[in-house]
Motif scaffolding. Sequence first.
Motif: not given
Length: 177
Positions: A9-11, A15, A50, A53-54, A56-58
């Motif tokens: 699920k990660k980019i 980052c 945010n 969240e940013k 954690n998205s990577h």
Amino acid sequence: IREPYQYEKKIKKACFIGMLYDIRLEMSKILNKHPLFEIYGIHDGYRGLNYYEKMNSHALTLSFNGNGEWCIRDVESIGLGIPIVRSLMKTEFYGGLIPGLDYIQGSVASDTAHYSYPRYGPKDIAEQYIDAVENVIGNEELLTNISKRNIEYYDNNLRIPKIIEKFFTIFDINILK
């Protein structure tokens, strides 16, 4: 917002969100040209929820040395269970933080444990980070294992009650009087 690390699920990028100055700024200009990196300065609006969240998205976070070798970004990434790519650390930590097991060595250590690398230029350090990320970004098993170790390290060594407990275990309070 900690959740189990789910590689799929990660980019699939590294980052960095934070202050860009001196060598950090020079490295960010190089790394932002590479498809595996996203670098954001403090004026890009990532704060509070945010920001986390940013990060954690990577698949990876970057932690560049600053005025010191270790910073709150390291603690935040470890607490979220996001594998960190950072310079080899000269500083020893209680319970150990081992490159290849607890973080990805992005570059050589700074001789000064600072943002300066007296024997290397920004391009040299950026290229080391690029090589490190290219070598690990596809290794789901390694990144998942680092994530698990990070969460365990955070829970056992970086939570305030644990810090207090370890302080009184390690130090003889009578010496401090």
